[in-house]
Design a protein around this motif. Structure first.
Motif, PDB file in Angstrom:
ATOM      1  N   SER A  10       0.772  -1.010  -0.073  1.00  0.00           N
ATOM      2  CA  SER A  10       0.001  -0.094  -0.099  1.00  0.00           C
ATOM      3  C   SER A  10       0.816   1.105   0.072  1.00  0.00           C
ATOM      4  N   GLU A 126      -3.203   3.638  -5.353  1.00  0.00           N
ATOM      5  CA  GLU A 126      -4.253   2.864  -4.543  1.00  0.00           C
ATOM      6  C   GLU A 126      -5.477   2.417  -5.415  1.00  0.00           C
ATOM      7  N   THR A 127      -5.494   3.021  -6.722  1.00  0.00           N
ATOM      8  CA  THR A 127      -6.341   2.264  -7.822  1.00  0.00           C
ATOM      9  C   THR A 127      -6.071   1.294  -8.480  1.00  0.00           C
ATOM     10  N   VAL A 129      -4.859  -1.883  -8.299  1.00  0.00           N
ATOM     11  CA  VAL A 129      -5.527  -3.313  -8.110  1.00  0.00           C
ATOM     12  C   VAL A 129      -6.831  -3.302  -8.588  1.00  0.00           C
ATOM     13  N   ASP A 130      -7.816  -2.336  -8.281  1.00  0.00           N
ATOM     14  CA  ASP A 130      -9.053  -2.417  -8.840  1.00  0.00           C
ATOM     15  C   ASP A 130      -9.301  -2.151 -10.238  1.00  0.00           C
ATOM     16  N   ALA A 131      -8.168  -1.238 -10.705  1.00  0.00           N
ATOM     17  CA  ALA A 131      -8.142  -1.216 -12.260  1.00  0.00           C
ATOM     18  C   ALA A 131      -7.832  -2.533 -13.174  1.00  0.00           C
ATOM     19  N   ALA A 133      -8.421  -5.504 -11.733  1.00  0.00           N
ATOM     20  CA  ALA A 133      -9.621  -6.539 -11.389  1.00  0.00           C
ATOM     21  C   ALA A 133     -10.796  -6.340 -12.428  1.00  0.00           C
ATOM     22  N   SER A 134     -10.737  -5.015 -12.868  1.00  0.00           N
ATOM     23  CA  SER A 134     -11.991  -4.701 -13.745  1.00  0.00           C
ATOM     24  C   SER A 134     -11.315  -4.644 -15.207  1.00  0.00           C
ATOM     25  N   ARG A 136      -9.255  -2.921 -16.957  1.00  0.00           N
ATOM     26  CA  ARG A 136      -8.533  -1.753 -17.527  1.00  0.00           C
ATOM     27  C   ARG A 136      -7.094  -2.034 -17.715  1.00  0.00           C
ATOM     28  N   ARG A 153      -5.727 -11.183  -3.902  1.00  0.00           N
ATOM     29  CA  ARG A 153      -6.378 -10.718  -4.739  1.00  0.00           C
ATOM     30  C   ARG A 153      -5.721 -10.660  -6.132  1.00  0.00           C
ATOM     31  N   ARG A 272      -4.071 -10.526 -13.071  1.00  0.00           N
ATOM     32  CA  ARG A 272      -5.235 -10.929 -12.505  1.00  0.00           C
ATOM     33  C   ARG A 272      -4.911 -12.394 -12.220  1.00  0.00           C
TER      34      ARG A 272
END
Length: 308
Positions: A10, A126-127, A129-131, A133-134, A136, A153, A272
């Motif tokens: 992080s 901070e964005t 991992v979400d990017a 996963a989605s 992007r 994750r 991923r």
């Protein structure tokens, strides 16, 4: 800009920026901390003789005896890398407005080896991992520290660098080697609550620890001679030693400590979960880039002071 944090899983848990060959050091993929046998007398630097600069070292985490087989790359046509916006010299915006830095150039070298198109998109750390996963992006190359929390994750490649810990001292008190018995009764500065403090408490039980709230306070104490040594993130220390803030006061003492139980598993590329095709391709390409000497060239282009 010099680094000031640890390798990150992080923003607050990552390794800060880095430094580093006249001689090339190959570090094992899972190196142990320096557990050294006692010596009769600790080496002392002569105050009349300036300590010689240690040869620069390039970290390598690939065992030439474990050459990976070339995977099936036919399904790969493009790799969309995600990286962060402001973590020089690893990631930053270049003068032309495009992504630049060690991680960016390393990603492009991997794509050249795999012979696929490579894109690099910069986002806030901070964005990332979400990017991923989605969908992007396909892979994160952003000095991301491998951790059990992140492994839940994402999947990681082999590490492509580590963030070692090292001691620093004033230049007139440099020790070429440091063992626990050498620091008996010595004042050692360290960041309170850090993994470095935990390591000293476990391994250097006879040293006199002086915890500080932040890097600036710890480094200032060494510069002013209030402590004999400081112990911390070697990458951040390398930049400080070579920068103007140190006032040319100090240098590394002893070698790197890389005990994974305290200092992490290393820095890897995240993909991923279940994307073994890409993960294996990147592992193969990393070995090839290292084997051809391109990793060494890249490291030396960005880092002039060795944390190893």
């Amino acid at each position: 800009m010099a680094p000031s944090q640890q390798a990150k899983s992080s923003k607050s848990a990552r390794g800060l920026l880095t430094g580093l060959v006249v001689g090339v050091c190959l570090l094992a993929a899972a190196p142990r901390a320096q557990a050294q046998a006692p010596a009769k007398q600790p080496p002392q630097a002569s105050p009349q003789v300036a300590p010689q600069a240690a040869p620069q070292a390039v970290p390598g985490f690939w065992d030439p005896r474990r050459r990976p087989e070339r995977p099936d790359l036919s399904r790969l046509t493009v790799i969309r890398f995600l990286t962060e916006t402001d973590y020089p010299p690893f990631n930053y915006t270049g003068a032309d407005g495009n992504p630049a830095g060690f991680n960016v150039d390393f990603a492009r070298a991997l794509c050249e080896e795999i012979k696929v198109t490579c894109t690099v998109q910069m986002r806030r750390f901070e964005t990332l991992v979400d990017a991923l996963a989605s969908n992007r992006g396909d892979a994160i190359i952003a000095s991301m520290a491998v951790s059990p929390q992140l492994r839940a994750r994402v999947d990681f490649t082999d590490p492509y660098y580590r963030v070692p810990a090292r001691f620093a001292s004033r230049k007139d008190a440099v020790m070429p080697e440091i063992r626990p018995e050498y620091l008996e009764g010595k004042k050692v500065g360290v960041i309170a609550g850090s993994a470095h403090e935990a390591y000293l408490k476990a391994m250097f039980t006879d040293a006199e620890l002086h915890p500080y709230p932040n890097d600036d306070a710890m480094r200032g104490a060494l510069r002013k001679g209030e402590v004999d040594f400081i112990f911390g993130d070697a990458i951040a220390l390398a930049f400080w030693i070579n920068g103007t803030d140190s006032g040319d006061c100090c240098a590394f003492s002893g070698g790197p400590f890389v005990e994974s139980r305290f200092f992490g598993e290393g820095i890897g590329i995240a993909v991923r979960k279940g994307n073994d095709v890409l993960r294996q391709a990147l592992n193969w390409a990393m070995f090839r880039v290292w084997e051809k000497g391109r990793y060494t060239d890249l490291w030396l282009r960005y880092f002039s002071v060795s944390p190893f």
